[in-house]
Every structure is written in structure tokens, then in C-alpha cells.
Design a protein around this motif. Structure first.
Motif, PDB file in Angstrom:
ATOM      1  N   VAL A 489       0.747  -1.300   0.051  1.00  0.00           N
ATOM      2  CA  VAL A 489      -0.087   0.040   0.133  1.00  0.00           C
ATOM      3  C   VAL A 489       0.833   1.309  -0.054  1.00  0.00           C
ATOM      4  CG1 VAL A 489      -1.768   1.482   1.223  1.00  0.00           C
ATOM      5  CG2 VAL A 489      -1.692  -1.250   1.048  1.00  0.00           C
ATOM      6  N   GLY A 490       1.940   1.174   0.853  1.00  0.00           N
ATOM      7  CA  GLY A 490       2.769   2.578   1.018  1.00  0.00           C
ATOM      8  C   GLY A 490       3.294   2.778  -0.428  1.00  0.00           C
ATOM      9  N   ASN A 491       4.173   2.107  -1.042  1.00  0.00           N
ATOM     10  CA  ASN A 491       4.756   2.270  -2.288  1.00  0.00           C
ATOM     11  C   ASN A 491       3.769   2.829  -3.283  1.00  0.00           C
ATOM     12  OD1 ASN A 491       7.437   2.084  -1.699  1.00  0.00           O
ATOM     13  ND2 ASN A 491       7.265   0.065  -1.646  1.00  0.00           N
ATOM     14  N   LYS A 492       2.600   2.317  -3.202  1.00  0.00           N
ATOM     15  CA  LYS A 492       1.435   2.759  -4.110  1.00  0.00           C
ATOM     16  C   LYS A 492       1.102   4.122  -4.062  1.00  0.00           C
ATOM     17  CE  LYS A 492      -1.942   1.996  -7.210  1.00  0.00           C
ATOM     18  NZ  LYS A 492      -1.599   1.879  -8.790  1.00  0.00           N
ATOM     19  N   ARG A 493       0.914   4.285  -2.600  1.00  0.00           N
ATOM     20  CA  ARG A 493       0.583   5.874  -2.267  1.00  0.00           C
ATOM     21  C   ARG A 493       1.568   6.936  -2.587  1.00  0.00           C
ATOM     22  NH1 ARG A 493      -3.422   3.342  -0.934  1.00  0.00           N
ATOM     23  NH2 ARG A 493      -3.484   3.466  -3.128  1.00  0.00           N
ATOM     24  N   LEU A 494       2.979   6.222  -2.630  1.00  0.00           N
ATOM     25  CA  LEU A 494       4.139   7.277  -2.949  1.00  0.00           C
ATOM     26  C   LEU A 494       3.740   7.409  -4.599  1.00  0.00           C
ATOM     27  CD1 LEU A 494       7.274   5.512  -1.159  1.00  0.00           C
ATOM     28  CD2 LEU A 494       6.186   8.001  -0.643  1.00  0.00           C
ATOM     29  N   LEU A 495       3.766   6.362  -5.299  1.00  0.00           N
ATOM     30  CA  LEU A 495       3.575   6.404  -6.675  1.00  0.00           C
ATOM     31  C   LEU A 495       2.293   7.432  -7.203  1.00  0.00           C
ATOM     32  CD1 LEU A 495       4.464   5.681  -9.564  1.00  0.00           C
ATOM     33  CD2 LEU A 495       2.953   3.477  -9.370  1.00  0.00           C
ATOM     34  N   GLU A 496       1.308   7.336  -6.444  1.00  0.00           N
ATOM     35  CA  GLU A 496       0.249   8.235  -6.760  1.00  0.00           C
ATOM     36  C   GLU A 496       0.576   9.627  -6.451  1.00  0.00           C
ATOM     37  OE1 GLU A 496      -3.235   5.170  -5.516  1.00  0.00           O
ATOM     38  OE2 GLU A 496      -2.779   6.561  -4.115  1.00  0.00           O
TER      39      GLU A 496
END
Length: 625
Positions: A489-496
Motif C-alpha cells: 500500500v505504501g509504495n502505491k501511495r508514493l507513486l500516486e
């Protein structure tokens, strides 16, 4: 079949003539040898056909007794392939085509005249260079792991034996105990070349000490970093070195079974590894009672599906067992409980490639190369905005500046250096002020990067560092196994957040969000993928915060890379040829023949097809203000 160490020695002596011209470039003979690079890059550029053409032409001209042509492994100078090297003349031809074979034979082999148009041109001096040893690209290299690549035919075991192959294994099986092997490796100072840099001798020692009659030796050939191809090149050019190293490792830890875990996308490496395994078995260098010493060791190949996370040893082991490739919490470590719950030692290809030569030349010799805590050499895949692209093997302690400006020939197109990314998606960007940092595990870690498996991407002033961070995050999000929330989840939020910033929708608060979330992910992720994924973000913010602010506050990309902050326009220089309109995939360009055309900005998807198609270049990408 070799029934004894004496038999191996006889084959070695009988085979040494195979390499005579290649190892004695000043030899005066009436014969020449032609070696053609047959690594994946050159293979795809028809190097196989070049070899066939040479042999057909030599036979047609009744010159088969005057010259022979063979394949070899990667010379390293990948951008200049296919490469053809002529011995004993030591002439190095670049970017050779099948149609060039006739001229090389007619001019060089028959008349003694070098074909100058096929020589390498130094990017700095603009002079043509005819020998490999006079090129800056090779000047500061020390090829140990790559020692046989570009020298031997990888599909002939006799050539490997001729260059001291399997000598180390034979000596160890007849004269040493497992603990002797482990201690010798510890004395050499060899550390794992897969990323973390754990001492190889210590890993072997732990597996040796672990109780159990069944143990495994595993080769990690699941090379997954973008732009990295060191392991692939070694397997394609010198597969027997890996087989010999694994057999040595099996003896040292008490294993009779070895597994090479290799990604299925490496068909040429797989093919040559299979050939090498079959040859080693035929020669009694693999299998039961190797060289009549009582030691049994066999190898099996397992295919990976290309999951980046399977480069982590516990995820790799899960994959071999037939499970989903996900990391497992440690301890216990694989050396205690690994494959099928048995003690297991996992080393990557480059690490293993160093081992036979360490036992041939001695631990003291190897330890004399490199720095106090980082011994030996490291192979890097040098790529990006650099004049000399390819594989380089350099002694530990060399500086980044030496690699980029001497071996690499400087920045392509005369542009200014901006940054270099080491360690792939797990590493960080290094700027001009740190270019004199010596390359070793500790020094790179101190400046916020890492050695990694060996990817080295050079960037210039035309690269957008926000876009670079987004590229690496996009990769790690795609490759996350999803087991832990921090990474999934965390890396997905960073990418967004990065996507919003490059679209001109970022806010000032996003900078702090990026930093805080990155630190949380590093601290709470289960494995190395998640723990290092935020590194590109943290390093680019640290050194290029002004670029982030330009995207967020001014809504512009200083490097002109982020498409959502740009638009294509057509100037009055348009000749109305209609090529741009025909190339546009969304019919966003209108205009009559011989009249200026116009781009509908609402329809335009900013693909750049119009710019590529335009013959006079009145189309420009400009900042949206």
C-alpha cells in the motif's frame, strides 16, 4: 570420461593449444583466429550469421587452414556490437554486419590491411583505435569475474579446461577439507555481489556448521534490476565457471545437490548452461564420484517467472518449492533452514564466478585488490547518457568519476552530467559533488546509495529527476509481492503522489508526505524490496528539491520531460506536408496541403509521433504556462 585428476591434467595440456593465439597476441604464425561476440545483444544483431558467413567464405576460398572463426562471450562493449576480434593481430572491429565479412577477409586476412571504417572511434580524441587494450573503456578494468568472456568459446568445455578450468575443483577434492575451503574464502574477503555484500566465506561457514545430511547449494540467476545484465553475460560467456564454483561450494558446505534458479527470459543463457552441464557430466566433473574422489554433486535448473522480489533469497526458495514467491521472516536464515527446510546456501552468479580463480591464484592475491573492507572487483552495467555503454569490471575503490569520464568516455552529446543512479530501484542518485567517492559497500551507503547488483545509470541535464523517481517507483510497485502492507500500500501511495506532481496537480504538502511515508516504508517493510524502494525518492528530494518545487509551485518541468506539463505546437515554419497529421494516432492535427497545420490541444495525447514524423521540425514541445 575423466577418471582421475591426472586425466583432467592431460586434457588441460592437450587443450591449451586451442587458446594459443588468443593468449599470445605477438605470436608469429601463418594462422589467424576470429572471435565473434555471441552475447544476447550481439546475438540479436546477427552475430551467429556473421560466424556462419566467415566459415562459409573461408571454406569457399580454401582458407580454412589459414583462419578459423568461433563464437565467444560478451566483450563488454555492448553499444559497439557485434564485435569481431582477430588474433594474433589483436584487431578489434565494432558494429560489424554480415556484409562486412567479405571485406575483412579480403583486406585484413589476405592483404594484411586493417578495415579502418570498422574501428572504434574515441569520443574524446575522435581517433580510430584498432586494439582493445588501447581503448579507455578497458584501460582501468580488471576482468576477474568476466575473465573468460571474450576469450573462450562458452560451448566448448575443452576451452574452459585449457584456461585452468576445473583445476581448483580437482585440487580441493584431493587436498582439502571443507573447513579449509571456507577459511580460504574468508581470507579472500569476497562479499556477496547481489546487493547486501554479506561475506561469502561466513555464509558458507554457517551452512557447513548447520546440522543435517541433506543440504543445498543454490545459484541466484534471477537478475531483475532494470538495465542490469551482468549475471546473464557471465552465464552466456562462461557457464562452466558457475558449475565449478557450485561444485566447490557443495563440497564446502556438505551439499550433493545444486540448483540454478534462472529467469525464463534468458533463453541463450539457459541454452549454454544446459550445454555446459551436459559436458561436465560427460567429463565426470558433475554427478557421481567426481574425478574418482568419492564426492557426488549434481545440478538442476529451475526457471523463474521474472519476479523482481525473487531476487531475495527466501522468496527465491519459496518459488523453487513451488509456492508464491514471497519473502519469509528471518531468522531462521536459509543457512539453517532453507530449501525444503534443509540448510541452504544462496549465492548470485557474479559471486560464484570469482570463486574458481580465488582458489587458483590464492586468497592473498584476491585480497590485495580493492579496499580494506571491499575486496576484489565489481561488475557494473554502465548505461544511460554515457558515450561508452556496456559491462565494466573495475577494482573496488575506483571512483565514480573515473568510471563515467574515463571508462565511460564522458556524457553523450556534450551535455552536462546531472546524476548517476547505482543499485537500481533499491539505490539512490549521486550528484557531481560525490563523484570522487570510492566505489565500495560502505562509501556508497554513506552517501545514500548502495552497490546493489551492479546497475549504473548515468543521467544528464535533459533528465527529470522527479520522473526518474516515478520510473523506479512504478517498477517496484509492479514487482511488489504484496505480502506486507507497508510495501503493497505504501509504495502505491508514493507513486500516486509522484504521478500528481508530474501532472501539475501537486501541492507543497506533498514533499513532506513523500519524506515521511518513505521513512515509514523503509522501517516497516518485510524484505529488501520494500525497505529500499523509497531510496530513489529520498535521494532525488535531497539533491533536487528545486525540481520538485518547480513541478509543484510553478507547474513546469525544468527538463521538459513530463508530458502533462508540456504541449506540442507548430510554428510558421510548417511546410504543410501533412506527415504530422498522418502520424497522429488520435487525429489531433488539421490543415491543408502546403498550409500551416494546427494541433488540437484537447485531443493531443502528447505522444510525440508528430515531432518524429516532421521532416523540417517546426513542431516544438513547450512548457504550459
Amino acid at each position: 570420461m575423466l577418471r582421475s585428476i591426472e586425466d583432467l591434467q592431460k586434457v588441460r595440456e592437450q587443450s591449451q593449444g586451442l587458446l594459443f593465439l588468443r593468449k599470445n597476441v605477438e605470436a608469429v604464425t601463418g594462422k589467424r583466429e576470429i572471435l565473434v561476440c555471441a552475447g544476447t545483444g550481439c546475438h540479436s544483431a546477427m552475430s551467429k550469421e556473421i560466424v556462419q558467413e566467415f566459415n562459409d567464405e573461408l571454406k569457399k576460398r580454401n582458407m580454412s587452414d589459414k583462419a578459423t572463426c568461433h563464437i565467444t562471450g560478451c566483450f563488454g562493449f555492448c553499444e559497439k556490437g557485434p564485435i569481431v576480434k582477430v588474433y594474433p593481430d589483436d584487431v578489434f572491429y565494432t558494429e560489424v554486419k554480415v556484409s562486412d565479412v567479405d571485406e575483412i577477409i579480403s583486406n585484413h586476412l589476405m592483404e594484411g590491411e586493417i578495415v579502418e571504417r570498422l574501428l572504434y572511434v574515441d569520443p574524446k580524441t575522435k581517433k580510430k583505435i584498432d586494439t582493445q587494450h588501447h581503448m579507455d573503456f578497458y584501460g582501468k578494468q580488471n576482468r576477474i569475474a568476466l575473465r573468460n568472456c571474450g576469450l573462450i568459446d562458452p560451448e566448448r568445455i575443452e576451452e574452459y579446461i585449457a584456461n585452468d578450468g576445473y583445476v581448483a575443483l580437482a585440487d580441493i577434492l584431493s587436498n582439502k577439507q571443507p573447513i579449509d575451503v571456507v577459511n580460504h574464502l574468508k581470507d579472500s574477503g569476497l562479499r556477496g555481489r547481489g546487493g547486501g555484500g554479506y561475506p561469502t566465506g561466513s555464509k558458507w561457514g554457517m551452512t557447513l556448521r548447520s546440522p543435517g545430511s541433506e543440504k543445498y547449494m543454490v545459484c541466484n540467476a534471477d537478475e531483475g534490476d532494470p538495465g542490469a545484465f551482468m549475471d546473464r553475460s557471465i552465464l552466456e560467456g562462461d557457464p562452466h565457471s558457475i558449475i565449478e564454483a557450485m561444485a566447490i561450494g557443495g563440497f564446502a558446505i556438505g551439499a550433493n545437490k545444486g540448483i540454478v534458479y534462472i529467469r525464463a527470459e534468458y533463453p541463450l543463457a539457459i541454452k549454454r548452461l544446459k550445454i555446459a552441464i551436459a559436458q561436465a557430466k560427460e567429463y565426470n566433473l558433475l554427478g557421481k564420484n567426481i574425478l574418482n574422489t568419492g564426492f557426488d554433486f549434481d545440478l538442476e535448473i529451475k526457471y523463474g517467472a521474472g519476479a523482481f522480489v525473487c531476487g531475495e533469497e527466501t522468496a527465491l526458495i519459496q518459488s523453487i518449492e513451488g509456492h508464491r514467491g514471497e519473502p519469509v521472516s528471518k531468522p531462521p536464515y536459509p543457512s539453517e533452514s532453507g530449501l525444503f527446510g534443509k540448510p541452504t546456501c544462496v549465492n548470485n552468479v557474479e559471486t560464484l564466478a570469482n570463486i574458481p580463480v580465488i582458489f587458483q591464484k590464492g586468497a592473498e592475491w584476491y585480497a590485495s585488490i580493492g579496499t580494506e573492507f571491499s575486496k576484489g572487483t565489481k561488475v557494473f552495467a554502465l548505461a544511460g547518457k554515457i558515450n561508452n555503454v556496456g559491462l565494466v569490471e573495475v577494482p573496488m575503490g575506483i571512483t565514480l568519476r573515473e568510471i563515467i569520464y574515463e571508462i565511460g568516455g564522458g556524457i553523450k552529446g556534450g551535455h552536462a552530467f546531472k546524476a548517476v543512479q547505482t543499485g537500481g530501484p533499491s539505490g539512490g542518485c549521486i550528484t557531481e559533488k560525490d563523484l570522487d567517492t570510492p566505489i565500495d559497500y560502505e562509501s556508497l551507503s554513506r552517501i545514500g546509495s548502495m552497490m546493489g547488483s551492479g546497475g549504473m545509470i548515468v543521467m544528464d541535464e535533459e533528465n527529470c529527476m522527479v520522473d526518474i523517481a516515478k520510473f523506479y517507483l512504478d517498477f517496484t510497485v509492479e514487482e511488489s509481492c504484496g505480502k506486507c502492507t507497508a510495501c503493497r500500500v505504501g509504495n502505491k501511495r508514493l507513486l500516486e503522489i509522484l504521478q500528481r506532481i508530474t501532472q501539475g496537480k501537486g501541492e507543497e504538502a506533498d514533499l513532506e508526505k513523500l519524506k515521511n511515508l518513505s521513512e515509514t516504508i523503509k522501517d516497516t517493510s518485510l524484505c529488501g524490496l520494500g525497505q529500499t524502494a523509497p531510496n530513489p525518492i529520498l535521494s532525488t528530494i535531497k539533491f533536487f528539491e528545486d525540481e520538485y518545487r518547480a513541478h509543484i509551485i510553478e507547474k513546469r518541468c525544468p527538463s521538459g520531460v513530463c508530458r502533462d506539463l508540456m504541449r506540442y505546437v507548430i510554428s510558421d515554419a510548417c511546410i504543410g506536408c501533412t506527415k504530422c497529421a498522418r502520424a497522429c494516432p488520435v487525429d489531433a492535427i488539421s490543415g491543408k496541403v502546403r498550409e500551416k497545420h494546427v494541433i488540437d490541444q484537447e485531443k493531443c495525447i502528447k505522444c510525440g509521433a508528430c515531432y518524429t514524423a516532421c521532416p523540417v521540425k517546426p513542431i516544438k514541445a513547450v512548457q504550459i504556462v
